[in-house]
Scaffold this motif. Sequence first.
Motif, PDB file in Angstrom:
ATOM      1  N   GLY A  42      -2.531  11.845   7.930  1.00 17.91           N
ATOM      2  CA  GLY A  42      -2.108  10.961   9.019  1.00 17.91           C
ATOM      3  C   GLY A  42      -2.961   9.713   9.088  1.00 17.91           C
ATOM      4  N   HIS A  43      -3.712   9.588  10.193  1.00 17.52           N
ATOM      5  CA  HIS A  43      -4.507   8.366  10.414  1.00 17.52           C
ATOM      6  C   HIS A  43      -5.931   8.729  10.825  1.00 17.52           C
ATOM      7  CE1 HIS A  43      -1.193   5.468  10.142  1.00 17.52           C
ATOM      8  NE2 HIS A  43      -0.439   6.405  10.719  1.00 17.52           N
ATOM      9  N   LEU A  44      -6.844   7.793  10.591  1.00 21.16           N
ATOM     10  CA  LEU A  44      -8.256   8.037  10.917  1.00 21.16           C
ATOM     11  C   LEU A  44      -8.533   7.835  12.402  1.00 21.16           C
ATOM     12  CD1 LEU A  44     -10.158   6.148   8.055  1.00 21.16           C
ATOM     13  CD2 LEU A  44      -9.672   8.609   8.199  1.00 21.16           C
TER      14      LEU A  44
ATOM     15  N   SER B 248      -5.160   9.571   1.026  1.00 21.94           N
ATOM     16  CA  SER B 248      -4.394  10.701   1.544  1.00 21.94           C
ATOM     17  C   SER B 248      -3.579  10.267   2.779  1.00 21.94           C
ATOM     18  CB  SER B 248      -5.389  11.809   1.929  1.00 21.94           C
ATOM     19  OG  SER B 248      -4.727  12.881   2.524  1.00 21.94           O
ATOM     20  N   HIS B 249      -2.257  10.062   2.561  1.00 27.12           N
ATOM     21  CA  HIS B 249      -1.390   9.598   3.659  1.00 27.12           C
ATOM     22  C   HIS B 249       0.031  10.066   3.352  1.00 27.12           C
ATOM     23  CE1 HIS B 249      -0.382   7.146   7.083  1.00 27.12           C
ATOM     24  NE2 HIS B 249       0.441   6.375   6.406  1.00 27.12           N
ATOM     25  N   ASP B 250       0.828  10.247   4.407  1.00 24.20           N
ATOM     26  CA  ASP B 250       2.120  10.902   4.209  1.00 24.20           C
ATOM     27  C   ASP B 250       3.268   9.953   3.860  1.00 24.20           C
ATOM     28  OD1 ASP B 250       2.175   9.709   6.656  1.00 24.20           O
ATOM     29  OD2 ASP B 250       2.658  11.524   7.803  1.00 24.20           O
TER      30      ASP B 250
ATOM     31  N   THR C 228      -6.718   1.211   5.244  1.00 24.93           N
ATOM     32  CA  THR C 228      -5.985   1.687   6.431  1.00 24.93           C
ATOM     33  C   THR C 228      -4.926   2.672   5.975  1.00 24.93           C
ATOM     34  OG1 THR C 228      -4.252  -0.010   6.389  1.00 24.93           O
ATOM     35  CG2 THR C 228      -6.280  -0.558   7.593  1.00 24.93           C
ATOM     36  N   ASP C 229      -4.441   3.465   6.904  1.00 26.09           N
ATOM     37  CA  ASP C 229      -3.406   4.458   6.630  1.00 26.09           C
ATOM     38  C   ASP C 229      -3.904   5.553   5.694  1.00 26.09           C
ATOM     39  OD1 ASP C 229      -2.031   1.863   7.415  1.00 26.09           O
ATOM     40  OD2 ASP C 229      -0.443   3.348   7.705  1.00 26.09           O
ATOM     41  N   LEU C 230      -4.791   6.359   6.234  1.00 25.97           N
ATOM     42  CA  LEU C 230      -5.250   7.557   5.521  1.00 25.97           C
ATOM     43  C   LEU C 230      -5.693   8.574   6.570  1.00 25.97           C
ATOM     44  CD1 LEU C 230      -8.754   6.935   3.909  1.00 25.97           C
ATOM     45  CD2 LEU C 230      -7.768   5.443   5.588  1.00 25.97           C
TER      46      LEU C 230
ATOM     47  N   THR D 254       0.839  -1.209   0.000  1.00 30.84           N
ATOM     48  CA  THR D 254       0.000   0.000   0.000  1.00 30.84           C
ATOM     49  C   THR D 254       0.869   1.252   0.000  1.00 30.84           C
ATOM     50  OG1 THR D 254      -0.105  -0.022   2.430  1.00 30.84           O
ATOM     51  CG2 THR D 254      -1.910  -1.110   1.231  1.00 30.84           C
ATOM     52  N   HIS D 255       1.957   1.207   0.788  1.00 28.73           N
ATOM     53  CA  HIS D 255       2.874   2.355   0.859  1.00 28.73           C
ATOM     54  C   HIS D 255       4.159   1.898   1.535  1.00 28.73           C
ATOM     55  CE1 HIS D 255       0.855   2.424   4.759  1.00 28.73           C
ATOM     56  NE2 HIS D 255       1.660   3.373   5.222  1.00 28.73           N
ATOM     57  N   ASP D 256       5.112   2.807   1.649  1.00 23.14           N
ATOM     58  CA  ASP D 256       6.472   2.412   2.002  1.00 23.14           C
ATOM     59  C   ASP D 256       6.810   2.558   3.485  1.00 23.14           C
ATOM     60  OD1 ASP D 256       6.220   5.186   0.691  1.00 23.14           O
ATOM     61  OD2 ASP D 256       7.992   5.418   1.966  1.00 23.14           O
ATOM     62  N   HIS D 257       5.846   2.842   4.351  1.00 19.93           N
ATOM     63  CA  HIS D 257       6.159   2.915   5.784  1.00 19.93           C
ATOM     64  C   HIS D 257       6.563   1.523   6.288  1.00 19.93           C
ATOM     65  CE1 HIS D 257       3.721   6.877   6.425  1.00 19.93           C
ATOM     66  NE2 HIS D 257       4.937   7.088   5.962  1.00 19.93           N
ATOM     67  N   SER D 258       7.492   1.514   7.271  1.00 14.93           N
ATOM     68  CA  SER D 258       8.107   0.239   7.658  1.00 14.93           C
ATOM     69  C   SER D 258       7.095  -0.764   8.221  1.00 14.93           C
ATOM     70  CB  SER D 258       9.241   0.465   8.650  1.00 14.93           C
ATOM     71  OG  SER D 258       8.716   1.014   9.819  1.00 14.93           O
ATOM     72  N   ASP D 259       6.017  -0.290   8.859  1.00 16.15           N
ATOM     73  CA  ASP D 259       5.038  -1.243   9.395  1.00 16.15           C
ATOM     74  C   ASP D 259       4.256  -1.956   8.285  1.00 16.15           C
ATOM     75  OD1 ASP D 259       3.937   1.397   9.077  1.00 16.15           O
ATOM     76  OD2 ASP D 259       2.150   0.809  10.182  1.00 16.15           O
ATOM     77  N   HIS D 260       4.549  -1.617   7.021  1.00 14.06           N
ATOM     78  CA  HIS D 260       3.881  -2.273   5.888  1.00 14.06           C
ATOM     79  C   HIS D 260       4.859  -3.000   4.965  1.00 14.06           C
ATOM     80  CE1 HIS D 260      -0.074  -0.375   6.670  1.00 14.06           C
ATOM     81  NE2 HIS D 260       0.722   0.436   7.364  1.00 14.06           N
ATOM     82  N   VAL D 261       6.145  -2.668   5.069  1.00 13.82           N
ATOM     83  CA  VAL D 261       7.075  -3.236   4.068  1.00 13.82           C
ATOM     84  C   VAL D 261       8.306  -3.916   4.658  1.00 13.82           C
ATOM     85  CG1 VAL D 261       6.394  -1.471   2.377  1.00 13.82           C
ATOM     86  CG2 VAL D 261       8.478  -1.121   3.739  1.00 13.82           C
TER      87      VAL D 261
HETATM   88 ZN    ZN Z   1       1.557   4.587   7.040  1.00 13.91          ZN
END
Ligand code: ZN
Length: 296
Positions: A215-217, A145-147, A167-169, A56-63
Amino acid sequence: MKLFSLASGSSGNCYLVQSSAGHNILIDCGLSAKKVQQYLAGFGVQIHQLSAIFLTHDHSDHVSGVGTISQRWGVVVYANSKTLEAARLRWEKLHRVAVEQTDRSGAADSGTVRPPAISKYNLQVLPTGAVIWFGSLQVSSFPVSHDAADTVCYTLRENECQATILTDLGCATNVIFEPLCRSDLIILEANHSLERLQKSRYPYYLKARITSDHGHLSNLQSGKILQEIIERSSPAHLVWLAHLSQESNQPEIAKHEISHQLEMAGIHKFPLHVAQRDKPSLQWNGEPAVYQIPMF
Ligand SMILES: [Zn+2]
Ligand SMILES: [Zn+2]
């Protein structure tokens, strides 16, 4: 199609999707390769049998585990080009740190094994909005929309059944509603209770980042999104709440705040389930969701 939550939260996110023809794919993998290997074995899946991992994106908790899995087992990784590039840089940095650590400890312990040199990740660009098929399983993405470099969320569809992982928006945008309204299963971020977050030990800049549109919801935002989905479509959605903050949310608080929002809109006793942070928890077997109008 079956879908399993393997982990959900800031210490790692990972979902396993199984098609009826036996394709196994992961959506994100912010767990170590060892941990995901262990979890997959619980579902009778060997890691080399994965057909793909979608990011979904490159933040460490996802990759964080994806680079090792792709390199060691050749598993193909799909994401848009900005996410792939940012993730690749992150994996190379993780590899450098691991080498430095083993070199340091190797001085005292000659038996320490140095991580192998980076060979090649198996990366495939999937532009945002494109659709890819694994037999009859269809995977598509839409922007949120997420950073991070270029965040998306995924919709999975097979034989008239659909699931969306959202998740992550930081805020709801128009594009999210069409896939959500058509989904039998909705995995929806409920990151924080606003009240808890404001009282938390987090520094001001972090609170500002989390509550921003990138950020986050919050539970309240998730409740409003859910309300809009139900008002636009029907209450026949199975909903898993996901990516709860350990610091500023709890399963019961999330359920209470979201249910309260729905109750105020006249949607009573809507069932909500919460994906656990650090172990496999929820499972969906591809059945259409049912909502029974409460009698009391
Ligand atoms: Zn994230
Ligand atoms: Zn995350």
